[in-house]
Write a protein that holds these residues in place. Structure first.
Motif, short mmCIF file in Angstrom:
data_model
loop_
_atom_site.label_atom_id
_atom_site.label_comp_id
_atom_site.label_asym_id
_atom_site.label_seq_id
_atom_site.Cartn_x
_atom_site.Cartn_y
_atom_site.Cartn_z
N UNK A 50 0.76 -1.35 0.05
CA UNK A 50 -0.20 -0.14 0.18
C UNK A 50 0.65 1.46 -0.14
N UNK A 51 0.06 2.11 -0.30
CA UNK A 51 1.41 3.57 -0.22
C UNK A 51 1.84 4.33 1.42
N UNK A 52 0.59 3.58 2.16
CA UNK A 52 1.04 3.75 3.59
C UNK A 52 2.34 2.56 4.05
N UNK A 53 3.35 2.27 3.61
CA UNK A 53 3.93 0.83 3.47
C UNK A 53 5.41 1.80 4.17
N UNK A 54 5.80 1.67 5.38
CA UNK A 54 7.15 2.30 6.00
C UNK A 54 8.46 2.21 5.36
N UNK A 55 8.29 1.13 4.45
CA UNK A 55 9.12 0.84 3.83
C UNK A 55 9.92 1.13 2.04
N UNK A 56 8.57 2.20 2.09
CA UNK A 56 8.24 1.94 0.57
C UNK A 56 9.95 2.31 -0.17
N UNK A 57 10.42 4.08 0.32
CA UNK A 57 11.29 4.50 -0.93
C UNK A 57 12.42 3.06 0.01
N UNK A 58 12.64 2.49 0.62
CA UNK A 58 13.78 1.50 1.26
C UNK A 58 13.78 0.63 0.39
N UNK A 59 12.43 -0.44 -0.14
CA UNK A 59 12.30 -1.45 -1.25
C UNK A 59 12.68 -0.65 -3.01
N UNK A 64 15.59 -9.56 -3.56
CA UNK A 64 15.58 -10.72 -2.43
C UNK A 64 14.42 -10.13 -1.59
N UNK A 65 15.09 -9.48 -1.13
CA UNK A 65 15.03 -8.61 0.59
C UNK A 65 13.87 -6.80 0.08
N UNK A 66 14.05 -6.66 -1.02
CA UNK A 66 13.19 -5.77 -0.89
C UNK A 66 11.30 -6.48 -1.35
N UNK A 67 11.24 -7.67 -1.65
CA UNK A 67 10.08 -8.36 -2.55
C UNK A 67 9.61 -8.66 -0.31
N UNK A 68 10.04 -9.02 0.47
CA UNK A 68 10.10 -9.59 1.89
C UNK A 68 8.73 -8.22 2.29
N UNK A 69 8.06 -8.74 2.96
CA UNK A 69 6.77 -7.87 3.83
C UNK A 69 7.51 -7.01 4.77
N UNK A 70 8.05 -7.50 5.81
CA UNK A 70 9.21 -6.82 7.01
C UNK A 70 10.37 -7.09 6.65
N UNK A 71 10.57 -5.20 6.22
CA UNK A 71 12.39 -5.93 6.42
C UNK A 71 13.18 -6.05 7.57
N UNK A 72 14.27 -7.10 7.94
CA UNK A 72 14.65 -6.43 9.16
C UNK A 72 16.00 -5.68 8.91
N UNK A 80 21.50 -3.64 7.21
CA UNK A 80 23.05 -3.94 7.49
C UNK A 80 23.35 -4.39 6.38
N UNK A 81 23.25 -5.46 5.77
CA UNK A 81 23.59 -6.20 4.98
C UNK A 81 23.80 -4.88 4.18
N UNK A 111 18.24 5.24 8.26
CA UNK A 111 17.12 5.48 9.28
C UNK A 111 15.82 4.92 9.21
N UNK A 112 16.05 3.34 8.97
CA UNK A 112 15.14 2.44 9.17
C UNK A 112 15.68 1.97 9.70
N UNK A 113 16.86 1.73 10.65
CA UNK A 113 17.37 1.30 11.92
C UNK A 113 17.08 1.90 13.67
N UNK A 114 16.25 2.66 12.89
CA UNK A 114 15.38 3.58 14.65
C UNK A 114 14.84 2.47 15.25
#
Length: 139
Positions: A4-13, A68-76, A81-82, A130-133
């Motif tokens: 969705x547009x509310x995905x918090x990882x959108x720019x990271x993906x 493959x990481x970009x396709x995960x539901x939640x990016x850990x 870090x990788x 910024x997502x490691x917060x």
């Protein structure tokens, strides 16, 4: 998977996909290019070609990992870090090559590709930070 547009990882993906495609294509060029082309690009001299081919296979692996990481539901955190570490190392190698004046023989197209890959690596190194917060880890 649709996000969705509310995905918090959108720019990271987006950054993971961009760096993944860049690394995969660059690695494929190193693996599948003829030896004469690698000599023309001044990647190898009279020495063996296996170090360049090995670097290409590792770039392909890194790029596919990002995709493959970009396709995960939640990016850990390990994926972030990788991404940061891998892109930082690529940017550092390119940065050192510039200051050692190893790029003096590049054509205009080579210089443009160099700058594009360097900028993409820098973006890939900084964006996951910024997502490691803590609040993203609590989801």
């Amino acid at each position: 998977m649709a996000y969705t547009l509310t995905d918090p990882f959108r720019s990271l993906r987006f950054v993971l996909r961009l760096t993944g495609v860049t690394m995969t294509l660059g690695g494929a060029a190193l693996v599948f290019a003829p030896i004469a082309r690698l000599v023309e690009w001044q990647l190898i001299g009279n020495g063996p070609s296996w170090p360049i081919r090995l670097a290409g296979t590792l770039l392909i692996t890194l790029g596919l990992t990002y995709l493959l990481t970009a396709g995960e539901r939640r990016i850990g955190a390990p994926g972030m870090v990788a991404c940061t570490l891998g892109n930082t190392l690529v940017a550092a190698v390119l940065f050192l090559a510039y200051f050692r004046q190893e790029l003096t023989q590049l054509s205009w197209l080579g210089l443009i590709l160099y700058v594009v890959v360097f900028v993409i690596s820098l973006i890939g190194a900084v964006t996951p930070l910024r997502y490691l917060r803590a609040e993203y880890g609590d989801d």
